[in-house]
Design an enzyme around this catalytic site. Structure first.
Site, PDB file in Angstrom:
ATOM      1  N   HIS A 179      -7.383  -1.647  -4.798  1.00 21.04           N
ATOM      2  CA  HIS A 179      -6.038  -1.313  -5.302  1.00 21.04           C
ATOM      3  C   HIS A 179      -5.519  -2.387  -6.266  1.00 21.04           C
ATOM      4  O   HIS A 179      -4.897  -2.060  -7.275  1.00 21.04           O
ATOM      5  CB  HIS A 179      -5.047  -1.168  -4.141  1.00 21.04           C
ATOM      6  CG  HIS A 179      -5.216   0.113  -3.374  1.00 21.04           C
ATOM      7  ND1 HIS A 179      -5.126   1.343  -3.967  1.00 21.04           N
ATOM      8  CD2 HIS A 179      -5.457   0.347  -2.057  1.00 21.04           C
ATOM      9  CE1 HIS A 179      -5.310   2.292  -3.045  1.00 21.04           C
ATOM     10  NE2 HIS A 179      -5.520   1.710  -1.886  1.00 21.04           N
ATOM     11  N   GLU A 205       1.049   4.108  -2.689  1.00 20.25           N
ATOM     12  CA  GLU A 205       0.994   5.465  -2.134  1.00 20.25           C
ATOM     13  C   GLU A 205       2.249   5.870  -1.379  1.00 20.25           C
ATOM     14  O   GLU A 205       2.235   6.812  -0.597  1.00 20.25           O
ATOM     15  CB  GLU A 205      -0.241   5.592  -1.223  1.00 20.25           C
ATOM     16  CG  GLU A 205      -1.534   5.532  -2.010  1.00 20.25           C
ATOM     17  CD  GLU A 205      -2.778   5.527  -1.146  1.00 20.25           C
ATOM     18  OE1 GLU A 205      -2.714   5.968   0.016  1.00 20.25           O
ATOM     19  OE2 GLU A 205      -3.822   5.069  -1.637  1.00 20.25           O
ATOM     20  N   HIS A 237       0.822  -1.206   0.000  1.00 26.95           N
ATOM     21  CA  HIS A 237       0.000   0.000   0.000  1.00 26.95           C
ATOM     22  C   HIS A 237       0.857   1.257   0.000  1.00 26.95           C
ATOM     23  O   HIS A 237       0.716   2.123  -0.835  1.00 26.95           O
ATOM     24  CB  HIS A 237      -0.956   0.010   1.201  1.00 26.95           C
ATOM     25  CG  HIS A 237      -2.016   1.051   1.061  1.00 26.95           C
ATOM     26  ND1 HIS A 237      -1.785   2.377   1.333  1.00 26.95           N
ATOM     27  CD2 HIS A 237      -3.292   0.973   0.612  1.00 26.95           C
ATOM     28  CE1 HIS A 237      -2.884   3.070   1.076  1.00 26.95           C
ATOM     29  NE2 HIS A 237      -3.818   2.236   0.635  1.00 26.95           N
TER      30      HIS A 237
HETATM   31 CO    CO Z   1      -5.683   2.707  -0.103  1.00 28.29          CO
END
Ligand code: CO
Length: 295
Positions: free
Chosen positions: A243, A211, A181
């Protein structure tokens, strides 16, 4: 540094114990409650129906491990809870789940984080649980179990689990790109550290994040340097949810699949979250066992 090995659990403070003793003297409802242990599993949540099987798998394994101890769930994402509510599925926040457990007479609760790293959501979970550990007439003990990748020992077990779970159809010159993530939290450094440990065992395994860093452009450059032309894309998230479907394997121009494609690297997505693998869930369960041992 040995000291960091002991998990930092949250115990109800002695002040609250003394508080309940003084209630006994006051002659009101100061009787000691019967011990009732419970488990609260806490995830970010998902609204993707296929991704739910990750959580079903965790529920199944936790049920087998802890038998008669009641297991509750909470999702930290209010957006996902609202989406699910529209479909008639009521999921609790951590606060709501703990209030309900208090009302149901639970006295000892292990709150197990199903997060991957000790990031912002984990920190928030600890703060919430801390707030619940000081309520009059509240839990006698409440403890937070640690996320998947927490200590140096976890780095070893998680690395090995990933190596064991690599796509069996993969051939020697094909890379595997894990999609983590990523976070602005300092614990983002775990992803690059994980890639280091993985590459010691298999030089063609990469870890990027959606991210945080490393991002997919950096991973793509590393792969181009190694003249890789084929890769497997694998979520390093508990669920293969939004995602994985969009950022990793989606048809948008900036999906990982397309970014690699433009660099001449064809890829095959593996739509499986980490929590679909027994060896990964076993690591979360080991952390839950440790937390339970302090109850
Ligand atoms: Co997220």
């Amino acid at each position: 540094m040995k000291q960091s090995r002991l998990p930092k659990f949250i115990f109800m403070s002695l002040v609250v114990v003394l508080g309940s003793i003084s209630l006994t003297f006051a002659g009101s409802h100061g009787h000691k409650k019967d011990t009732k242990k419970g488990i609260l599993l806490v995830a970010f949540g998902t609204s993707v129906p296929q991704a739910q099987k990750s959580f079903d798998h965790i529920a199944d394994m936790v049920g087998k491990e802890f038998g008669t101890i009641p297991v509750k769930w909470a999702y930290t994402s209010s957006i996902i809870r609202k989406k699910l509510a529209k479909q008639g599925k009521q999921l609790d926040s951590v606060e709501m789940a703990l209030v309900k457990m208090m009302e149901q007479g639970f006295t000892h609760v292990a709150v197990q984080s199903l997060h991957t790293i000790r990031g912002e959501e984990y920190d928030d979970l600890v703060k919430t649980v801390q707030a619940f550990s000081h309520l009059p007439d509240g839990f006698e003990k409440i403890i937070v179990g640690e996320p998947l990748l927490n200590l140096e020992d976890d780095m070893k077990t998680v690395t090995q689990a990933i190596i064991d779970n690599l796509p069996p159809q993969r051939t020697k010159n094909e890379a595997v790109v894990l999609m983590g993530h990523g976070t602005p939290h300092p614990s983002n450094a775990f992803y690059a550290a994980l890639m280091f440990h993985l590459q010691r065992k298999d030089p063609l395994v990469f870890v990027g994040t959606v991210e945080g860093s490393p991002d997919i452009t950096e991973i793509k450059d590393m792969m181009v340097e190694k003249k890789i032309s084929k890769a497997w894309l694998v979520p390093f998230m508990s669920v293969a949810g939004d995602h994985a479907m969009n950022d990793m394997a989606g048809d948008e121009e900036d999906s990982w699949k397309n970014i690699l494609g433009k660099a001449g690297i064809s890829s095959t997505p593996v739509m499986k979250g980490t929590a679909e693998y027994d060896n990964m869930v076993t690591i979360w369960i080991a952390h839950l066992k440790t937390a339970m041992s302090y109850l």
